[in-house]
Design a protein around this motif. Structure first.
Motif, PDB file in Angstrom:
ATOM      1  N   LEU A 219      46.980  40.358  49.434  1.00  0.00           N
ATOM      2  CA  LEU A 219      47.727  39.444  48.560  1.00  0.00           C
ATOM      3  C   LEU A 219      46.966  39.306  47.256  1.00  0.00           C
ATOM      4  O   LEU A 219      45.769  39.016  47.276  1.00  0.00           O
ATOM      5  CB  LEU A 219      47.872  38.058  49.208  1.00  0.00           C
ATOM      6  N   GLU A 220      47.630  39.545  46.145  1.00  0.00           N
ATOM      7  CA  GLU A 220      46.940  39.483  44.855  1.00  0.00           C
ATOM      8  C   GLU A 220      47.593  38.470  43.928  1.00  0.00           C
ATOM      9  O   GLU A 220      48.761  38.605  43.577  1.00  0.00           O
ATOM     10  CB  GLU A 220      46.943  40.861  44.188  1.00  0.00           C
ATOM     11  N   TYR A 221      46.797  37.482  43.537  1.00  0.00           N
ATOM     12  CA  TYR A 221      47.262  36.497  42.562  1.00  0.00           C
ATOM     13  C   TYR A 221      46.374  36.589  41.329  1.00  0.00           C
ATOM     14  O   TYR A 221      45.156  36.475  41.432  1.00  0.00           O
ATOM     15  CB  TYR A 221      47.188  35.077  43.148  1.00  0.00           C
ATOM     16  N   LYS A 222      47.005  36.830  40.185  1.00  0.00           N
ATOM     17  CA  LYS A 222      46.233  36.937  38.957  1.00  0.00           C
ATOM     18  C   LYS A 222      46.393  35.650  38.156  1.00  0.00           C
ATOM     19  O   LYS A 222      47.393  35.434  37.486  1.00  0.00           O
ATOM     20  CB  LYS A 222      46.719  38.153  38.145  1.00  0.00           C
ATOM     21  N   GLY A 223      45.379  34.801  38.246  1.00  0.00           N
ATOM     22  CA  GLY A 223      45.452  33.524  37.539  1.00  0.00           C
ATOM     23  C   GLY A 223      44.671  33.535  36.241  1.00  0.00           C
ATOM     24  O   GLY A 223      44.811  32.638  35.416  1.00  0.00           O
ATOM     25  N   GLY A 224      43.837  34.562  36.061  1.00  0.00           N
ATOM     26  CA  GLY A 224      43.034  34.660  34.845  1.00  0.00           C
ATOM     27  C   GLY A 224      42.524  36.072  34.668  1.00  0.00           C
ATOM     28  O   GLY A 224      42.822  36.957  35.486  1.00  0.00           O
ATOM     29  N   GLU A 225      41.751  36.264  33.611  1.00  0.00           N
ATOM     30  CA  GLU A 225      41.280  37.614  33.290  1.00  0.00           C
ATOM     31  C   GLU A 225      39.991  37.984  34.036  1.00  0.00           C
ATOM     32  O   GLU A 225      39.647  39.149  34.141  1.00  0.00           O
ATOM     33  CB  GLU A 225      41.053  37.747  31.776  1.00  0.00           C
ATOM     34  N   GLY A 226      39.277  36.982  34.524  1.00  0.00           N
ATOM     35  CA  GLY A 226      37.984  37.231  35.167  1.00  0.00           C
ATOM     36  C   GLY A 226      38.103  37.983  36.484  1.00  0.00           C
ATOM     37  O   GLY A 226      39.198  38.185  37.011  1.00  0.00           O
TER      38      GLY A 226
END
Ligand code: BES
Ligand code: MN
Ligand code: ZN
Length: 471
Positions: A219-226
């Protein structure tokens, strides 16, 4: 459940709301007073001077359980009396207290009744709580957030409670997709063929005894660039022990051996729902540990994804095997940090009892941060050592490592051995790593005012930790 903040005092509550009166009488005291058509439920909270955040959490649940027992769907509470009554709570902000209250109202309102016939007069859950006190946008926000968290914990509990005949590696992967429906989370499910191609020999080894094929869900959630925080959850959908079959007394609740997976799935979903600013990846290696005629055997040597070979001395130490491949797989996300969550050892329960998960890490700063998130959230953890002194215990005889020490000292410090085994894989990561052995928190403990069954740990800790992560 609806939570409404209202200006004014409890005395203004409409008649259909049962009023909750908190008094300094002994903890656990409960009394129903009826006067002029108004019902008041008195609850003893013990000495106000002895109140603290931990007790407050249980008290919030006790309020809802008392209302449920009294079949009162609507209750009212003088909320701004709480800080006054509990002066010791003043170290926490009103927002923190409000969030905790909402989380625990929701958690106490939960029961696992999916498989029960609905009684004629329905389930006795609380539908509405009126909180009398000053409102503010930040308090309203904290209450909504708390409810969101409470609901995620309950969803995790539902998944963990679901019988082993219904949750298989395949349906667990489906449940992960279901959990993030409508959210910006990408889900990928690897099947047996993919695992063979990759060389996930540890996960495949555990799965061999079952007719149910293993799965590996990402499961991949991209909440920011880090760089992302990677969470890996043990997804053993039933742990019979394999050929080292468990005795009757230990096998009963082993459909909950995917509690780590359930918490990771719902923590990622929650991070997305709360729009947290960090990126989070959830890894769910899943298999059923069964003693089928093709089962892996004591003495078998598995080749893990990392290339390291593992001697299986005990087929019941399967969780660490499937997690080993997940830890290696985590590398490809170049994580900032990896935390694995697993109902890994009965030894963790022997060490800590039922009120804290075991925390194992070589990183002191990380241990500090996770412990703090545990304390603030109510998902308590306690650290055990992972010193070099323990490392020899997992060095292999005929392979690189072994899954349990074997021999006469095998039963000592089992939770540490589990952590030390995982460390052999985690040390290849170029980032901090921690292991949470949540076996002590798999099910709710007596006295904590939660329904029997899965406790939903450590969803609350994980979101709080992710939120505060700044490194
Ligand atoms: N899933 C169990 C651990 C467990 C036990 C979790 C009770 C929750 C409640 C794990 O796979 C297991 O069987 N561990 C063994 C390890 C042993 C073989 C070294 C155990 O605890 O006995
Ligand atoms: Mn086992
Ligand atoms: Zn297990």
């Amino acid at each position: 459940m609806k939570i409404v903040v209202k200006k004014g005092s409890l005395a203004d509550a409409p008649k259909e709301y049962v009023r909750i009166a908190l008094t300094e009488k002994p903890k656990g005291m409960k009394r129903l007073v009826k006067e002029g058509g108004v019902e008041t439920l008195e609850l003893g909270v013990g000495k106000a001077s002895e109140m603290n955040l931990r007790r407050f959490i249980v008290l919030c649940r006790a309020i809802v359980s008392a209302a449920k027992a009294n079949k009162s769907p609507k209750i009212a509470l003088q909320f701004d009396r709480m800080p006054e009554l509990f002066k010791n709570l003043k170290t926490a902000t009103p927002e923190h207290i409000s969030q905790l209250a909402a989380e625990n109202f929701e958690m106490a309102n939960f029961e696992f009744n999916l498989f029960k016939t609905k009684p004629k007069d329905g389930w006795h859950s609380v539908e509405e709580i009126l909180l009398y006190g000053k409102s503010s946008p930040s308090i309203e926000k904290a209450l909504l957030k708390g409810q969101e968290i409470g609901r995620a914990v309950n969803a995790c509990r539902t998944l963990a409670n679901t019988p082993g005949g219904d949750i298989t590696p395949t349906t667990l992967a489906k449940a992960a997709k279901e959990a993030v429906k409508g959210l910006p989370v990408k889900v990928t499910v690897l099947g047996k063929k993919d695992m063979e191609k990759l060389g996930m020999g540890a996960l495949l080894g555990v799965a061999k005894g079952s007719t149910e094929a293993p799965t590996f869900t990402i499961l991949e959630y991209k909440g920011g660039e880090g760089a992302p925080i990677v969470l890996a959850g043990k997804g053993v959908t039933f742990d019979s022990g394999g050929l080292n079959l468990k005795p009757s007394s230990s096998i009963y609740e082993m459909h909950m051996d995917m509690s780590g997976a359930a918490s990771v799935i719902h923590a990622v979903a929650l991070a997305a729902r709360l729009k947290l600013k960090q990126s989070v990846v959830g890894l769910v290696p899943s298999a059923e540990n069964m003693p089928g005629n093709n089962a892996y055997r004591p003495g078998d040597i598995l080749k893990s994804l990392s290339g390291k070979t593992i001697e299986v001395l005990d087929t019941d130490a399967e969780g660490r095997l499937i997690l080993a491949d997940a830890l290696t797989y985590a590398k490809r996300f170049k994580p900032a940090l990896v935390i694995d969550v697993a109902t890994l050892t009965g030894a963790a329960i022997s060490a800590l009892g039922l009120h804290a998960s075991a925390l194992l890490t070589r990183d002191d700063a990380l241990a500090e941060e996770i412990s703090r998130a545990g304390e603030a959230s109510g998902d308590y953890v306690w650290r055990l050592p992972l010193w070099d002194e323990y490392e020899d215990r997992v060095k292999g005889e005929f392979a690189d490592i072994k899954n349990v020490p074997g021999g006469s000292t095998s039963r000592y410090g089992g939770a540490i051995d589990g952590g030390m085994f995982l460390w052999q894989f985690a040390k290849e990561l170029a980032c901090p790593w921690a292991h949470l052995d949540i076996a002590p928190r798999m099910t709710a403990a007596p006295g904590e005012e939660l329904a029997k069954g899965a406790a939903g740990a450590p969803v609350r800790l994980l979101v709080r930790f992710i939120e505060q992560w700044t490194r």
